[in-house]
Write a protein that holds these residues in place. Structure first.
Motif, PDB file in Angstrom:
ATOM      1  N   LEU A  83      -1.245  -2.516   4.219  1.00 43.74           N
ATOM      2  CA  LEU A  83      -0.363  -1.611   3.487  1.00 43.74           C
ATOM      3  C   LEU A  83       0.919  -1.384   4.264  1.00 43.74           C
ATOM      4  O   LEU A  83       2.021  -1.420   3.704  1.00 43.74           O
ATOM      5  N   LYS A  84       0.785  -1.182   5.579  1.00 43.70           N
ATOM      6  CA  LYS A  84       1.951  -0.885   6.396  1.00 43.70           C
ATOM      7  C   LYS A  84       2.802  -2.121   6.648  1.00 43.70           C
ATOM      8  O   LYS A  84       4.026  -2.110   6.460  1.00 43.70           O
ATOM      9  N   SER A  85       2.164  -3.217   7.043  1.00 40.52           N
ATOM     10  CA  SER A  85       2.918  -4.403   7.445  1.00 40.52           C
ATOM     11  C   SER A  85       3.399  -5.229   6.264  1.00 40.52           C
ATOM     12  O   SER A  85       4.464  -5.835   6.315  1.00 40.52           O
TER      13      SER A  85
ATOM     14  N   LEU B  47       4.941  -2.147   2.885  1.00 41.17           N
ATOM     15  CA  LEU B  47       6.018  -1.266   3.311  1.00 41.17           C
ATOM     16  C   LEU B  47       7.049  -1.983   4.173  1.00 41.17           C
ATOM     17  O   LEU B  47       8.248  -1.755   4.022  1.00 41.17           O
ATOM     18  N   GLN B  48       6.610  -2.847   5.083  1.00 36.14           N
ATOM     19  CA  GLN B  48       7.548  -3.515   5.968  1.00 36.14           C
ATOM     20  C   GLN B  48       8.167  -4.762   5.347  1.00 36.14           C
ATOM     21  O   GLN B  48       9.213  -5.220   5.801  1.00 36.14           O
ATOM     22  N   VAL B  49       7.521  -5.317   4.330  1.00 33.67           N
ATOM     23  CA  VAL B  49       8.062  -6.506   3.667  1.00 33.67           C
ATOM     24  C   VAL B  49       8.548  -6.164   2.257  1.00 33.67           C
ATOM     25  O   VAL B  49       9.699  -6.399   1.904  1.00 33.67           O
ATOM     26  N   GLY B  50       7.659  -5.604   1.438  1.00 29.54           N
ATOM     27  CA  GLY B  50       8.009  -5.343   0.047  1.00 29.54           C
ATOM     28  C   GLY B  50       9.149  -4.359  -0.109  1.00 29.54           C
ATOM     29  O   GLY B  50      10.071  -4.572  -0.905  1.00 29.54           O
ATOM     30  N   LEU B  51       9.134  -3.264   0.660  1.00 27.73           N
ATOM     31  CA  LEU B  51      10.160  -2.230   0.536  1.00 27.73           C
ATOM     32  C   LEU B  51      11.548  -2.734   0.937  1.00 27.73           C
ATOM     33  O   LEU B  51      12.503  -2.603   0.161  1.00 27.73           O
ATOM     34  N   PRO B  52      11.717  -3.338   2.120  1.00 27.73           N
ATOM     35  CA  PRO B  52      13.051  -3.855   2.469  1.00 27.73           C
ATOM     36  C   PRO B  52      13.526  -4.952   1.518  1.00 27.73           C
ATOM     37  O   PRO B  52      14.714  -4.997   1.169  1.00 27.73           O
ATOM     38  N   ALA B  53      12.605  -5.838   1.104  1.00 25.46           N
ATOM     39  CA  ALA B  53      12.998  -6.905   0.181  1.00 25.46           C
ATOM     40  C   ALA B  53      13.470  -6.327  -1.140  1.00 25.46           C
ATOM     41  O   ALA B  53      14.464  -6.790  -1.727  1.00 25.46           O
ATOM     42  N   ALA B  54      12.789  -5.296  -1.628  1.00 27.53           N
ATOM     43  CA  ALA B  54      13.196  -4.657  -2.878  1.00 27.53           C
ATOM     44  C   ALA B  54      14.582  -4.042  -2.744  1.00 27.53           C
ATOM     45  O   ALA B  54      15.412  -4.147  -3.662  1.00 27.53           O
TER      46      ALA B  54
ATOM     47  N   SER C 169     -12.163   4.121  -4.618  1.00 27.56           N
ATOM     48  CA  SER C 169     -12.121   3.193  -3.492  1.00 27.56           C
ATOM     49  C   SER C 169     -10.874   3.425  -2.650  1.00 27.56           C
ATOM     50  O   SER C 169      -9.821   3.834  -3.153  1.00 27.56           O
ATOM     51  N   ILE C 170     -10.977   3.127  -1.372  1.00 30.11           N
ATOM     52  CA  ILE C 170      -9.839   3.239  -0.459  1.00 30.11           C
ATOM     53  C   ILE C 170      -8.683   2.353  -0.899  1.00 30.11           C
ATOM     54  O   ILE C 170      -7.506   2.631  -0.643  1.00 30.11           O
ATOM     55  N   PHE C 171      -8.999   1.280  -1.646  1.00 32.30           N
ATOM     56  CA  PHE C 171      -7.964   0.343  -2.062  1.00 32.30           C
ATOM     57  C   PHE C 171      -7.050   0.919  -3.142  1.00 32.30           C
ATOM     58  O   PHE C 171      -6.047   0.304  -3.500  1.00 32.30           O
ATOM     59  N   VAL C 172      -7.374   2.104  -3.658  1.00 35.33           N
ATOM     60  CA  VAL C 172      -6.493   2.747  -4.632  1.00 35.33           C
ATOM     61  C   VAL C 172      -5.132   3.036  -4.004  1.00 35.33           C
ATOM     62  O   VAL C 172      -4.101   3.014  -4.686  1.00 35.33           O
ATOM     63  N   VAL C 173      -5.105   3.275  -2.699  1.00 38.00           N
ATOM     64  CA  VAL C 173      -3.838   3.559  -2.021  1.00 38.00           C
ATOM     65  C   VAL C 173      -2.949   2.322  -2.021  1.00 38.00           C
ATOM     66  O   VAL C 173      -1.748   2.392  -2.318  1.00 38.00           O
ATOM     67  N   ASN C 174      -3.535   1.162  -1.690  1.00 40.20           N
ATOM     68  CA  ASN C 174      -2.758  -0.078  -1.705  1.00 40.20           C
ATOM     69  C   ASN C 174      -2.201  -0.364  -3.088  1.00 40.20           C
ATOM     70  O   ASN C 174      -1.034  -0.735  -3.259  1.00 40.20           O
ATOM     71  N   MET C 175      -3.063  -0.219  -4.107  1.00 37.43           N
ATOM     72  CA  MET C 175      -2.646  -0.532  -5.461  1.00 37.43           C
ATOM     73  C   MET C 175      -1.565   0.425  -5.936  1.00 37.43           C
ATOM     74  O   MET C 175      -0.566   0.014  -6.527  1.00 37.43           O
ATOM     75  N   LEU C 176      -1.760   1.702  -5.694  1.00 35.95           N
ATOM     76  CA  LEU C 176      -0.788   2.686  -6.151  1.00 35.95           C
ATOM     77  C   LEU C 176       0.568   2.459  -5.482  1.00 35.95           C
ATOM     78  O   LEU C 176       1.608   2.577  -6.139  1.00 35.95           O
ATOM     79  N   THR C 177       0.565   2.124  -4.209  1.00 35.13           N
ATOM     80  CA  THR C 177       1.821   1.877  -3.505  1.00 35.13           C
ATOM     81  C   THR C 177       2.542   0.657  -4.078  1.00 35.13           C
ATOM     82  O   THR C 177       3.744   0.698  -4.355  1.00 35.13           O
ATOM     83  N   GLY C 178       1.793  -0.439  -4.248  1.00 32.94           N
ATOM     84  CA  GLY C 178       2.409  -1.654  -4.781  1.00 32.94           C
ATOM     85  C   GLY C 178       2.934  -1.473  -6.192  1.00 32.94           C
ATOM     86  O   GLY C 178       4.073  -1.836  -6.504  1.00 32.94           O
ATOM     87  N   MET C 179       2.125  -0.884  -7.068  1.00 30.98           N
ATOM     88  CA  MET C 179       2.547  -0.697  -8.452  1.00 30.98           C
ATOM     89  C   MET C 179       3.652   0.352  -8.537  1.00 30.98           C
ATOM     90  O   MET C 179       4.543   0.261  -9.398  1.00 30.98           O
ATOM     91  N   GLY C 180       3.599   1.362  -7.671  1.00 27.58           N
ATOM     92  CA  GLY C 180       4.658   2.368  -7.678  1.00 27.58           C
ATOM     93  C   GLY C 180       6.002   1.773  -7.325  1.00 27.58           C
ATOM     94  O   GLY C 180       7.025   2.087  -7.951  1.00 27.58           O
TER      95      GLY C 180
END
Length: 723
Positions: A179-181, A184-191, A233-244
């Motif tokens: 999630l972090k690497s 957030l570190q790739v998807g966010l700056p690229a966006a 599931s803990i993976f809800v955080v990953n999904m919510l971040t990506g889809m958000g």
């Protein structure tokens, strides 16, 4: 006046009131995250309801009183290349290790060879021993891991640990790392880079990103509330971040672009905001509704992971739509033309924006397609069908501890245990005879089963336990290798469907198979069995929504067929890269035997939801032009050209976000991120520039066919002039 138009007008007239409301929502979300979310998410992702493994687990727990001396959650392995377990040095090291482990207060039971004299705790070469331990909570395993890591290598002894808690802790840690690497570190700056290039302005690029972050935080606050009532599931955080990131940015991008377009036509800022509310915001509402409906289909699946991913996507999708419809007009009302401030060289020049190089490029492609629509359609569809062919080899399953990177404790422990104790496991297959276990025929069948499995290289020698009263018995059988691997899964499936029915067929006993491998099988079935119902729900609801949006059966049917083509191509390439290993090393992916069970169904729902963004915005522009001119060729070319820059940018943003998933180490997210990125690239290029224009050119005026018996459908007009 439509609801989106009224919201845009009200928000822009009273921006501080709207911003204040969202600030309060943000503060409340932070409070929910801090107070309610910790400890509420699980690393488990099994089948919901009453699957066979859970029935076996429940019957065993009721029949056998809890015995901490037998309970095992994890296994510590100690090995020395110099000493055997009988040497004083080996004994002293193990006893000291046990004392340090107990001193953590997290180990509730530890079985030592030196106290039990159980020969199964010693390896065949007598240079290694295992210490089965009981740690009741996954969160407590970190303290034990610290002891293992500290003692590993000391005095020449190798110390490793593996098991349920260690594995779950590592998957949790890897999820957060990815999630972090990645996101957030790739998807966010690229966006951000893509947004700045699309708008040519730093301010216009930052606003959608800020709204996406707000949507993520508020969505997480809602997840914290939902998690109080349902297991997530803990993976809800990953999904919510990506889809958000994907949805929040896309929806804001569409609204800002339409605002700037209306300003370019001479409208004053208040009128331009209202015009964007009547057009782009309406399209956002329809796109968001399509996405949420597609995600609702996943709630049909009785599986914790699928329902968690669906819940995260739905919550952040609703928040993203709400922010685009209210907060975005409020910010535009405050910023006005300052949204174009801090222009960047070349990309931010007015001449470049007027020239619209993306529009000219895609218009040129479309004009060539429109001149030869039949050939273009046949070639493009042929390529996508060819890409989809490998899906015939699709094998679903789970990628267990063996697919973790070697740096993780559980992976190193798994490898060490496999080398020294191939028959040892912290979670054996549990064959539960639920009734009539005392009957001679049932006892004989159970003994034959134990002997048969002992001769099977996939299993080890089992142990039979009889409950007080004799009506329930359990056969614990070690299973070799990764308990989530294809070999173990095939072995337990065969046990359930072939061996047990054959041996117990003539008895009155009810025999259930539990344990972690059985749990994995029930998990696979919980995802795959409801798939036809999910497909029907998503296809049917999408068809209905598009029919209402464009008042055309042909447009709705065409959109569904095109989405199926892009999904099929994504499935095929997923199998080709991950299962077949074609290019996996070059792309940095793992070559594995299976596609994670939830990924295909998730991809289907998500891609149908996300592709509606492009379909709605592109088709609404084409319909707008066709209503003015009645010329299909001109309408298609104009629609593609006028939306090229925004759709290209939107697609690249979503691709960048999901490539952030794919760049992580967790195989399930590699597969999901790659699948979404590939499908959206196909959708935004081949589908948009070749197949859709060619199909619409061949259909002509029939594109907008609506039978007379459906004329009663409401004329909602996705984009219309403000009133």
């Amino acid at each position: 006046m439509g609801i989106t138009e009224r919201l845009a007008r009200a928000s822009s007239r009273h921006p501080w009131r709207t911003i204040g409301a969202w600030a309060a929502a943000l503060a409340l979300a932070f409070g929910c995250i801090a107070l309610l979310l910790p400890g509420r998410l699980t690393t488990e992702g099994g089948a919901a309801g009453n699957p066979e493994f859970r029935q076996a687990e429940r019957i065993e727990a009721k029949a056998f009183p809890p015995d901490p001396r037998r309970a095992v959650s994890d296994i510590v392995l100690v090995r020395s290349g110099r000493y055997t377990v009988d040497r004083p040095q080996f004994r002293a090291f193990v006893l000291r290790l046990a004392r340090e482990g107990r001193a953590t207060g997290k180990i509730h039971n530890a079985l030592l060879y030196y106290t039990t004299h159980d020969r199964s705790l010693v390896s065949a070469d007598r240079h290694a021993t295992i210490i089965p331990i009981l740690v009741e909570d996954t969160g407590d395993i970190a303290a034990v891991n610290d002891v293992v890591e500290r003692e590993n290598g000391r005095s020449g002894f190798e110390v490793a640990i593996t098991g349920d808690n260690v594995r779950d802790n590592d998957f949790d840690e890897l999820s957060q790392h990815d999630l972090k690497s990645g996101e957030l570190q790739v998807g966010l700056p690229a966006a951000l880079i893509i947004l700045v290039l699309v708008f040519g302005s730093l301010v216009a690029g930052l606003v959608p990103l800020l709204l996406a972050i707000l949507a993520i935080v508020v969505g997480l606050g809602l997840v914290a509330i939902v998690a109080q009532a349902w297991e997530l599931s803990i993976f809800v955080v990953n999904m919510l971040t990506g889809m958000g990131l994907a949805l929040g940015i896309d929806y804001s991008l569409f609204v800002i672009s339409r605002y700037r377009e209306e300003r370019g036509r001479g409208d004053e800022p208040p009128e331009a905001i209202v015009a964007a509310g009547a057009t782009a915001s309406r399209a956002v509402l329809f796109s968001g509704s399509a996405f949420v409906i597609a995600m609702l289909g996943m709630l049909i699946v009785p599986n914790t992971i699928m329902r968690s991913l669906a819940a995260g996507a739905i919550l952040v999708g609703v928040v993203s739509v709400a922010a685009a419809l209210t907060l975005m007009p409020a910010l535009l009302g405050l910023l006005g033309d300052r949204v174009n401030a801090l222009r960047i060289p070349f990309f931010g020049s007015a001449a470049v924006e007027r020239a619209n190089p993306e529009g000219r490029f895609w218009s040129a492609v479309v004009h060539r397609v429109l001149r030869r629509p039949a050939i273009s359609l046949a070639v493009a569809c042929g390529l996508l069908v060819a890409a989809a062919v490998p899906v015939l080899s699709l094998t679903i399953g789970a990628n267990g501890v063996s697919t973790l990177p070697d740096r993780f404790v559980s992976k190193r422990g798994y490898l060490a245990l496999s080398r020294s104790f191939p028959n040892a496991t912290a979670d054996p297959v549990r064959i539960v005879v639920a009734d009539h276990a005392s009957q001679p025929s049932v006892r004989a069948a159970l003994e034959r089963l134990r002997d048969r499995l002992a001769a099977d290289p996939r299993f080890g020698r089992g142990e039979v336990r009889a409950a007080p009263g004799g009506e329930v018995a359990v056969l614990d059988v070690p299973i070799h290798g990764d308990d989530a691997g294809t070999r173990a899964v095939a072995a337990v499936r065969s046990l359930r469907t072939v061996l047990i029915p054959r041996l117990f067929g003539g008895t009155a006993a009810r025999v259930l198979v539990g344990g972690r491998t059985a749990e994995q099988i029930d998990y696979f079935d919980s995802v795959s069995n409801p798939a036809p119902y999910v497909f029907l729900f998503v296809l049917g609801s999408t068809f209905l929504l598009l029919t209402i949006a464009f008042r055309s059966l042909i447009v709705a049917a065409t959109a569904i067929v095109l989405n199926l083509l892009s999904v099929g191509a994504a499935y095929g390439l997923l199998v080709l890269v991950f299962q077949k290993g074609v290019g996996s090393g070059l792309l940095g992916f793992q070559h594995v035997n299976v596609i994670e069970a939830w990924v295909p169904l998730f991809l289907f729902s998500v891609l149908f939801g996300l592709s509606m963004d492009y379909q709605v915005f592109l088709l609404s522009r084409i319909k707008e032009r066709f209503d003015q001119t009645g010329d299909t060729t001109d309408s298609v070319a104009w629609g593609v050209g006028s939306t090229a820059r925004i759709i290209t940018g939107a697609a690249l943003i979503i691709v960048a976000v999901f490539l952030g998933f794919a760049m992580g180490d967790l195989v399930m997210f590699q597969q999901m991120g790659f699948g979404v990125a590939v499908a959206l690239l196909v959708d935004a290029t081949v589908i948009r520039s070749v197949i859709l224009p060619a199909a619409m050119q061949l259909l002509g005026s029939r594109n907008w066919y609506l039978p007379s018996w459906l004329r009663w459908l409401p004329d909602v007009q996705v984009e219309r002039a403000p009133t």
